[in-house]
Design a protein around this motif. Structure first.
Motif, PDB file in Angstrom:
ATOM      1  N   LEU A   1      40.813  44.816  42.007  1.00 50.21           N
ATOM      2  CA  LEU A   1      39.238  44.608  40.810  1.00 50.21           C
ATOM      3  C   LEU A   1      38.476  45.531  40.021  1.00 50.21           C
ATOM      4  O   LEU A   1      38.634  46.392  40.565  1.00 50.21           O
TER       5      LEU A   1
ATOM      6  N   ALA B   1      43.348  32.897  47.214  1.00 50.37           N
ATOM      7  CA  ALA B   1      43.195  32.242  45.749  1.00 50.37           C
ATOM      8  C   ALA B   1      42.490  33.637  45.081  1.00 50.37           C
ATOM      9  O   ALA B   1      41.746  34.924  46.192  1.00 50.37           O
ATOM     10  N   LEU B   2      42.422  33.612  44.294  1.00 49.30           N
ATOM     11  CA  LEU B   2      42.092  35.235  42.684  1.00 49.30           C
ATOM     12  C   LEU B   2      40.538  35.056  43.826  1.00 49.30           C
ATOM     13  O   LEU B   2      39.861  36.024  43.551  1.00 49.30           O
ATOM     14  N   GLU B   3      39.413  34.113  44.394  1.00 47.61           N
ATOM     15  CA  GLU B   3      38.225  34.124  44.480  1.00 47.61           C
ATOM     16  C   GLU B   3      37.987  34.859  45.789  1.00 47.61           C
ATOM     17  O   GLU B   3      37.213  35.475  45.647  1.00 47.61           O
ATOM     18  N   GLU B   4      38.852  35.024  46.486  1.00 48.45           N
ATOM     19  CA  GLU B   4      39.348  35.348  47.881  1.00 48.45           C
ATOM     20  C   GLU B   4      38.870  36.982  47.781  1.00 48.45           C
ATOM     21  O   GLU B   4      39.122  37.614  49.185  1.00 48.45           O
ATOM     22  N   TYR B   5      39.467  37.642  46.712  1.00 52.54           N
ATOM     23  CA  TYR B   5      40.114  38.787  47.353  1.00 52.54           C
ATOM     24  C   TYR B   5      39.087  40.060  47.225  1.00 52.54           C
ATOM     25  O   TYR B   5      38.920  40.990  48.015  1.00 52.54           O
ATOM     26  N   GLU B   6      37.670  39.472  46.503  1.00 51.57           N
ATOM     27  CA  GLU B   6      36.186  39.534  46.578  1.00 51.57           C
ATOM     28  C   GLU B   6      36.117  40.171  48.529  1.00 51.57           C
ATOM     29  O   GLU B   6      35.453  41.396  49.143  1.00 51.57           O
TER      30      GLU B   6
ATOM     31  N   THR C   1      41.672  46.602  47.137  1.00 51.99           N
ATOM     32  CA  THR C   1      41.793  45.670  48.067  1.00 51.99           C
ATOM     33  C   THR C   1      42.596  46.226  48.971  1.00 51.99           C
ATOM     34  O   THR C   1      43.573  46.509  48.717  1.00 51.99           O
TER      35      THR C   1
END
Length: 159
Positions: A41, A140-145, A52
């Protein structure tokens, strides 16, 4: 022994630049750790890159090899094909990466298959992503964090 004789007995990664390597030599530099196949990221404001533990859809988590290496760009358009030019400019190559080590004039680690003569030592030494990553499929991309990790950018006590 003359200096030329000594150089003749050194492994290719100690005597050649990245640009001078043959195709097979270049490919053999990859130790199979698959750290570069983990999603990263980037902070758009600062340019900081964080790792990640989310693995590329084409990564075989067991072998730590690409499932379709020859045609990977067709499935993963943003897959970066490492070239000497890329190796010289990418800031996120893992510190254990042989391409980076050669670029920096350093030697390979003991567990690198070219040194150990065994493709399993990269896994035995705990360097590879085997057992440490999750597949990106369905994530989901939002979950990568929630999957940010530091270990891919670290050098273990393994010299």
């Amino acid at each position: 022994m003359k200096p030329a004789d000594i150089e003749e007995h050194l492994p290719f990664w100690k005597t050649k630049t990245l640009e001078e390597m043959s195709g097979p030599e270049w490919e053999s530099l990859c130790d199979g750790c698959a750290r570069c196949c983990l999603n990263k990221l980037e902070d758009w404001d600062t340019g900081e890159i964080v790792w990640t533990d989310v693995a590329c859809t084409l990564l075989d988590g067991d072998s730590c090899r690409c499932k379709d290496y020859e045609h990977r760009a067709a499935t993963v358009p943003d897959c970066i094909r490492l070239t000497p030019e890329e190796v010289r400019t990418l800031t996120w190559l893992p510190p254990t990466c042989a391409y980076r080590l050669v670029r920096e004039g350093q030697d390979l680690y003991w567990w690198h298959p070219l040194v150990s003569k065994d493709a399993e030592t990269v896994h035995q030494a705990g360097i590879s992503v085997r057992g440490k990553s999750v597949p990106e499929d369905g994530l989901a991309l939002e979950e990568y964090e929630f999957h940010v990790v530091a270990w891919p950018g670290e050098v273990p006590d393994a010299r």
